[in-house]
Design a protein around this motif. Structure first.
Motif, short mmCIF file in Angstrom:
data_model
loop_
_atom_site.label_atom_id
_atom_site.label_comp_id
_atom_site.label_asym_id
_atom_site.label_seq_id
_atom_site.Cartn_x
_atom_site.Cartn_y
_atom_site.Cartn_z
N GLU A 71 0.83 -1.21 0.00
CA GLU A 71 0.00 0.00 0.00
C GLU A 71 0.86 1.26 0.00
OE1 GLU A 71 -3.36 -1.37 -0.70
OE2 GLU A 71 -3.57 0.63 0.21
N LEU A 72 2.00 1.17 0.68
CA LEU A 72 2.87 2.34 0.81
C LEU A 72 3.44 2.78 -0.53
CD1 LEU A 72 4.95 1.28 3.98
CD2 LEU A 72 2.86 2.66 3.89
N LEU A 73 3.40 1.89 -1.51
CA LEU A 73 4.01 2.20 -2.81
C LEU A 73 3.00 2.84 -3.77
CD1 LEU A 73 6.04 -1.12 -3.13
CD2 LEU A 73 6.89 1.14 -2.46
N LYS A 74 1.76 2.99 -3.30
CA LYS A 74 0.74 3.60 -4.15
C LYS A 74 0.97 5.10 -4.25
CE LYS A 74 -3.02 0.26 -3.77
NZ LYS A 74 -4.30 -0.05 -3.10
N GLU A 75 0.61 5.63 -5.42
CA GLU A 75 0.85 7.06 -5.68
C GLU A 75 0.29 7.93 -4.56
OE1 GLU A 75 2.99 7.85 -7.81
OE2 GLU A 75 2.72 9.89 -7.02
N GLU A 76 -0.93 7.61 -4.10
CA GLU A 76 -1.57 8.51 -3.12
C GLU A 76 -0.81 8.59 -1.80
OE1 GLU A 76 -3.20 5.71 -4.35
OE2 GLU A 76 -4.43 4.79 -2.75
N ASN A 77 0.07 7.61 -1.55
CA ASN A 77 0.84 7.65 -0.30
C ASN A 77 2.26 8.20 -0.49
OD1 ASN A 77 -1.22 6.52 1.36
ND2 ASN A 77 -0.78 4.52 0.45
N ALA A 78 2.59 8.53 -1.75
CA ALA A 78 3.99 8.87 -2.07
C ALA A 78 4.52 9.98 -1.16
CB ALA A 78 4.10 9.27 -3.53
N GLU A 79 3.71 11.01 -0.94
CA GLU A 79 4.24 12.16 -0.21
C GLU A 79 4.53 11.80 1.25
OE1 GLU A 79 1.76 15.67 -0.01
OE2 GLU A 79 3.20 16.46 1.45
N VAL A 80 3.56 11.15 1.90
CA VAL A 80 3.77 10.77 3.31
C VAL A 80 4.94 9.80 3.41
CG1 VAL A 80 2.65 9.90 5.38
CG2 VAL A 80 1.27 10.98 3.60
N VAL A 81 4.96 8.82 2.49
CA VAL A 81 6.02 7.80 2.52
C VAL A 81 7.39 8.45 2.34
CG1 VAL A 81 6.98 5.88 1.18
CG2 VAL A 81 4.57 5.86 1.87
N SER A 82 7.45 9.51 1.53
CA SER A 82 8.74 10.18 1.29
C SER A 82 9.29 10.80 2.57
CB SER A 82 8.59 11.25 0.22
OG SER A 82 7.84 12.34 0.75
N LYS A 83 8.44 11.00 3.56
CA LYS A 83 8.91 11.54 4.84
C LYS A 83 9.61 10.47 5.69
CE LYS A 83 5.56 15.29 5.36
NZ LYS A 83 4.24 15.00 4.73
N LEU A 84 9.35 9.17 5.35
CA LEU A 84 9.83 8.07 6.19
C LEU A 84 10.86 7.19 5.49
CD1 LEU A 84 6.35 6.98 7.57
CD2 LEU A 84 8.09 8.24 8.85
N TYR A 85 10.81 7.13 4.16
CA TYR A 85 11.65 6.19 3.41
C TYR A 85 12.46 6.92 2.35
CZ TYR A 85 8.49 2.58 5.31
OH TYR A 85 7.77 1.76 6.13
N ALA A 86 13.66 6.42 2.09
CA ALA A 86 14.51 7.01 1.05
C ALA A 86 13.94 6.65 -0.33
CB ALA A 86 15.93 6.48 1.17
N PRO A 87 14.10 7.54 -1.31
CA PRO A 87 13.54 7.28 -2.63
C PRO A 87 14.08 6.01 -3.28
CG PRO A 87 14.93 9.26 -2.65
CD PRO A 87 14.73 8.87 -1.22
N ASP A 88 15.37 5.72 -3.06
CA ASP A 88 15.91 4.50 -3.70
C ASP A 88 15.39 3.24 -3.01
OD1 ASP A 88 17.44 5.33 -1.49
OD2 ASP A 88 19.31 4.55 -2.31
N ALA A 89 15.00 3.35 -1.73
CA ALA A 89 14.36 2.20 -1.07
C ALA A 89 12.99 1.95 -1.71
CB ALA A 89 14.22 2.45 0.43
N VAL A 90 12.27 3.03 -1.99
CA VAL A 90 10.96 2.90 -2.65
C VAL A 90 11.12 2.26 -4.02
CG1 VAL A 90 9.02 4.20 -3.63
CG2 VAL A 90 9.94 4.82 -1.37
N GLU A 91 12.14 2.73 -4.77
CA GLU A 91 12.36 2.18 -6.11
C GLU A 91 12.73 0.70 -6.05
OE1 GLU A 91 11.31 3.54 -8.80
OE2 GLU A 91 10.72 5.01 -7.28
N ARG A 92 13.59 0.35 -5.09
CA ARG A 92 14.02 -1.06 -4.98
C ARG A 92 12.83 -1.94 -4.62
NH1 ARG A 92 18.78 -4.00 -3.84
NH2 ARG A 92 19.79 -2.23 -4.84
N ALA A 93 11.99 -1.44 -3.71
CA ALA A 93 10.81 -2.23 -3.30
C ALA A 93 9.89 -2.46 -4.51
CB ALA A 93 10.07 -1.52 -2.18
N LYS A 94 9.69 -1.40 -5.30
CA LYS A 94 8.82 -1.55 -6.49
C LYS A 94 9.42 -2.56 -7.47
CE LYS A 94 6.62 3.03 -6.49
NZ LYS A 94 6.68 4.41 -7.04
N LEU A 95 10.74 -2.46 -7.67
CA LEU A 95 11.39 -3.37 -8.61
C LEU A 95 11.26 -4.82 -8.14
CD1 LEU A 95 13.23 -3.79 -11.11
CD2 LEU A 95 15.19 -3.54 -9.56
#
Lengths: 487, 487
Positions: free
Chosen positions: B81-105
Motif C-alpha cells: 500500500e505504501l508504494l501507491k501514488e496517493e501515499n507517495a508524499e507521506v512515505v517520502s517523509k519516512l523512506y529514502a527514494p531509492d528504497a521505494v524504487e528497490r521495493a517496487k522493482l
C-alpha cells in the motif's frame, strides 16, 4: 539409468533416497508451466495469454490480497524507526494504531527480527499459540509443547524424521495424499503404508480400511509407528465427522500408532453446518482418561486459510503426550538449523491472535477475512459444477481445503496415445490442458489413486474476475480433447 | 540409557542418528544461559545483571543496528500500500527514494512476498547474485547454478545430504569445526573425516595434513567424497592465503573430492592487507583449463558480515561443475520444501546489490557499514589482547569471522574438579564463567580440539559501550578461577 560420467558426484552415486523421491506438485507439469511463462514473456504466440498455476495452493500468486493488519505489523517490525515517538504522527497516517501497538509488543519480546530467536520459536508467540488452541478446543495447551516452524512442511518433515528409526518403520498415509509425505518418507528411507479414501463415499475414511492397511503391512513385516490424517483433506477436500475421528483415535490407541494430524486447512471449511472442523486434540481430550498420554502431533500453517502467506513460511506443531526425552531431541535437531525465520513466526502470532471486536483494525480485518472466505466458497462450488458438467468426469464437493480432485474417465484412444507418449493417462491429459489453455494442474498419479483410475487436482484460486473464463476454457478444452480421442 | 517407557516413540526407538547428533552452540551452556535469564527476569539475585550470549554469532541480539536501507525495503515490500501514488508524499517523509524504487522493482519480479516463489529462489534475485559473484571474482556466474536458501545452514545440510550415499561415505571437516557439520553428518549417517588446523601456525591448514587425513580414512575403508573448508574460519578466524587455496584445489583434484567452501564470513576481514579474502571460485578459475569441470559448492549468508540479519534466514549456494542430473535432483529436493522464505531472499538481494555511489541511501549505508566494520575490528583486537593477558591462555588473532578461540591451560586441580563434576575441563570452565559473570561461551570440546587441550569460543559481539566491562569481568573471573584451582 543416466549416462556414465566422470564427475565425482553423479546420479548413480548420490543419495539414492533423494533420487527415488517424487514430488509432482512441482514436477513435470509445473516445470513446463514455467517454461511456457518464459516463452510468453519472450513474445511467443500461444493459444493463451497467461499461465495459470492451479497446481499449488498459492493464493497470493493468483492475486489474493494479504490481510492488511498482518502486513502493517510486518512492515512496522521490519523498520522499527517507524515506532519512534518523533514519527508517530506521520506513521498514524499510514498504519492503524493497533498495528503499531502489536508491533511494539512483538519487538519488546523479540528484540529484532534480524536476531536468531529461541530455536523452538519466540516464547511470547508460543504462548499466544497455546491460548489460541485453548480457545479453539476448550482444553489446556502448553507453550513448551509447541514448536514454531517454517511452514507446516518443515514440521511434518521433522516429525517423520524423528519416527524413522530404520527402513522397516512404516507410516500410514492416505491415498490420495499430499506428496510431501511419500517424498519425505522416501528421503528418510522408511515405508509409506497406504490406506485408501473412498471416493464413492465423498472420500470417506473407514477404520476397517485403516485396519486392513495396518494388517497387510504387518504381514509384510512392516513396523507401523504412525498414522497421517490430512483433515480437511488434500487433495480430496473432505472434512471428517467427530464420530469418525473418535474411531480413528481408538484405532491408533489399539494398534499403538502415533497420530499425525495435518490440520493446515482448518479454517477452509465450506459446509460449516454439516461438516464443521474439529481438531484431533479436542476430540482426543473429549474421550476421557482412557486416552491420557495418547501421542498426537498436529500441524498448522500461515500459508492456507484466509491468511495465505505462503512465502512468509510460518507454521507450528503441537506435541501431545510425546515422551519428554523425545521432545528434548526435537529441540536439539531444531537448534541445528538455529531458528525458523522470525517474520514467519510473527505471521503465526497474527494468525492466532488477530484483531478483536473493538480494536481499530477489527472491522477491516473482518471484512477482508470474510470476503476471502465467501469468494473461496463460491469458487469451489462453481468449479465443482464445472467439473461435474464435463463428459466422463465426476467430482466430489470440497467440504474444505483449497482443491478439487475430479475423476475423469478417458477414452481408450487417449490412454493409448498416452502410452505411446510414455505418459500416465492423467498426466497426458494435464499436459494437453496446459499446452492448450495455460492452466497448470497436477495429475492424480502424483497423489496416488486406485489403479486404472485417472484424476487431477486443481485449486479454485484463479481470481474471481477471471474465474468464468477459466471455467469455460476448461470446458472447451475437455470437449475438444474428448472429441479428438472418442472411441 | 533412558528409563523404560510405555510410549510408542521414545529415546530408544527414535531415529538413532538424531539421538547421536551433537550441537554444542545451543547445547548445555546455552540452555543454562536461558534459564539464568529467566531467573533474572523473575527477580533472582545473581552476581551479574544480564546474561551475555557470546556462544553464537547473533549480532542484533547484542544490539547491532540493522542497515537502514535493508529494513526500509523490507518494510515497504511487506506493505505494498505504501508504494501507491496517493501515499507517495507521506512515505517520502519516512523512506529514502531509492528504497521505494528497490521495493517496487522487487515486487515487480516477485508479485507478493506472501506467495511461494520458484523453489530455487526468485530468478531476478539469482541474477543479482550472479552479477555480485562476477564483480567479486572477475569470472562469469550462472543464475541457474545458484540456489537461494534459508541461511547458509540449509544449503550446507542439503549439499551434504546429496553426497551422503551410504554410511561409508566420508566428508573431510576441519578440527576445530563449526558443529553444524558433525551434527548434519551424524543425522545423515555418513562419516566425518577430521583434519587438524595448526594452532601454532595461526590455525594454518597444510595439504600434508589433508593428505594424512584422507589416507588414514582410506585405510579404514572410508570413501571420502568431499572436503569442507570454512574460510574465514569458524571458530578459528584464520583467513587462507591464495597460494594455500591453490594447493587445496590441487589436493581435491588429485584425490577426487568435491570442495565445499563455507564463505559466510567473507566480508568479516580484519587484516585486509596481508590476509584479504579470496573466494575459492575465483582461485579455481585462475588455475586454468586443467581444472575445468572441478566440482565446487560455495555458501554465503545474510546472517554474518556487516548485514547480520540472522533472524531473516537468507543465504545462497553456488554450484560450480556439478553434474546436470545432480542439479536437477537438488531442485527436486528443494521443491519438496516449496521455497525459502521470500523476505530472506530479499535480504540476499540487498546484500549482493546494496546502494551505490550517487544513490540517495549510499552515504548512510556506507557510514553504517563502515561503522559496524570498524567496531567489530577494534573489538576483535581488544578481546584478543584480553585473552592473551589471562594466566595460562594464548589466543591467535581473528584474521576474519566473528570469533576468538583461545586455548587455556587449566591447573590439574581444575581438571580433577571437572572430572568429579562429570564435565569436560573446558565445559567446567565455561559453566563457572557463566554462573559467575552471565557470559555464555562454548567450550572447545563442542568444536573439536587436539586431545588434552582446552579451548572456548567467544564472539566479540558484546556492544561497544559494555565491552570494557565485559573484558574486565573475564579477567576477574579468570584470576579468581586460577587462584581457586592453582596447583
Amino acid at each position: 539409468m543416466p549416462a556414465q560420467t566422470t564427475k565425482i558426484l553423479h546420479a548413480n552415486n548420490m543419495n539414492p533416497q533423494i533420487r527415488r523421491a517424487e514430488y509432482a506438485v512441482r514436477g513435470e507439469l509445473a516445470l513446463r508451466a514455467e517454461s511456457l511463462r518464459d516463452e510468453l514473456a519472450k513474445g511467443a504466440q500461444k493459444p493463451f495469454s497467461r499461465v495459470v498455476n492451479c497446481n499449488i495452493g498459492n493464493p497470493q500468486a493468483l492475486n489474493q490480497k494479504p490481510i492488511t493488519f498482518f502486513r502493517q505489523v510486518a512492515s512496522l517490525v521490519e523498520y522499527p524507526e517507524l515506532l519512534k515517538e518523533e514519527n508517530a504522527e506521520v506513521v498514524s497516517k499510514l498504519y492503524a494504531p493497533d498495528a503499531v501497538e502489536r508491533a511494539k509488543l512483538l519487538l519488546k519480546h523479540i528484540g529484532s527480527v534480524g536476531a536468531y530467536s529461541h530455536s523452538q520459536g519466540v516464547g511470547h508467540i508460543r504462548e499466544n499459540v497455546a491460548k489460541f488452541i485453548e480457545e479453539r478446543d476448550g482444553y489446556p495447551a502448553d507453550p513448551s509443547s509447541i514448536f514454531l516452524t517454517q511452514g507446516a512442511s518443515a514440521g511434518v518433515q521433522l516429525s517423520l524424521q524423528m519416527i524413522a528409526e530404520n527402513p522397516n518403520v512404516g507410516i500410514m498415509i492416505p491415498i490420495p495424499q499430499y506428496p510431501l509425505y511419500t517424498a519425505t518418507l522416501s528421503v528418510l528411507h522408511s515405508k509409506a503404508v497406504p490406506y485408501y479414501l473412498d471416493e464413492s463415499q465423498a472420500w470417506g475414511l473407514t477404520t476397517a480400511e485403516l485396519q486392513r492397511s495396518y494388517d497387510e503391512a504387518a504381514k509384510d513385516g512392516v513396523d507401523t509407528r504412525a498414522l497421517v490424517i490430512i483433515n480437511p483433506g488434500n487433495p480430496t477436500g473432505q472434512c471428517l465427522e467427530e464420530a469418525n475421528m473418535r474411531e480413528i483415535i481408538e484405532f491408533c490407541h489399539k494398534n499403538r500408532v502415533i497420530l499425525l494430524a495435518d490440520e493446515v486447512y482448518q479454517t477452509n471449511i465450506y459446509h460449516p453446518k454439516d461438516r464443521p472442523f474439529h481438531s484431533f486434540k479436542k476430540v482426543l481430550k473429549s474421550m476421557g482418561p482412557k486416552y491420557d498420554g495418547f501421542e498426537l502431533i498436529s500441524f498448522h500453517s500461515v500459508s492456507k486459510g484466509m491468511v495465505g502467506e505462503c512465502g512468509q513460511r510460518g507454521g507450528y506443531f503441537e506435541l501431545e503426550g510425546i515422551d519428554k526425552e523425545v521432545v528434548e531431541q526435537i529441540y536439539k535437531i531444531s537448534s541445528i538449523s538455529l531458528c525458523p525465520n522470525v517474520l514467519g513466526q510473527i505471521m503465526v502470532d497474527l494468525m492466532v491472535n488477530p484483531p478483536k471486536k473493538g480494536d481499530a483494525s477489527f472491522e477491516k480485518y473482518n471484512a477482508e477475512y470474510n470476503g476471502i472466505y465467501e469468494s473461496l466458497n463460491s469458487r469451489s462450488r462453481i468449479l465443482e459444477k464445472t467439473f461435474n458438467s464435463l463428459e466422463g468426469a465426476t467430482c466430489n464437493p470440497a467440504e474444505g481445503a483449497l482443491y478439487l480432485f475430479p475423476q475423469i474417465r478417458l477414452p481408450k484412444k487417449a490412454i493409448e496415445a498416452a502410452k505411446a507418449a510414455g505418459k500416465e493417462p492423467d498426466t497426458f491429459y494435464c499436459l494437453a490442458l496446459l499446452e492448450a489453455t495455460g492452466v497448470c494442474m497436477v495429475s492424480g498419479s502424483g497423489f496416488g489413486q486406485v489403479d486404472g483410475t485417472a484424476h487431477f487436482r486443481s485449486t479454485f484460486l484463479p481470481p474471481p474476475e477471471l474465474f468464468d473464463e477459466f471455467c469455460s476454457n476448461l470446458k472447451d478444452f475437455h470437449a475438444k480433447f474428448m472429441d479428438k480421442y472418442r472411441d
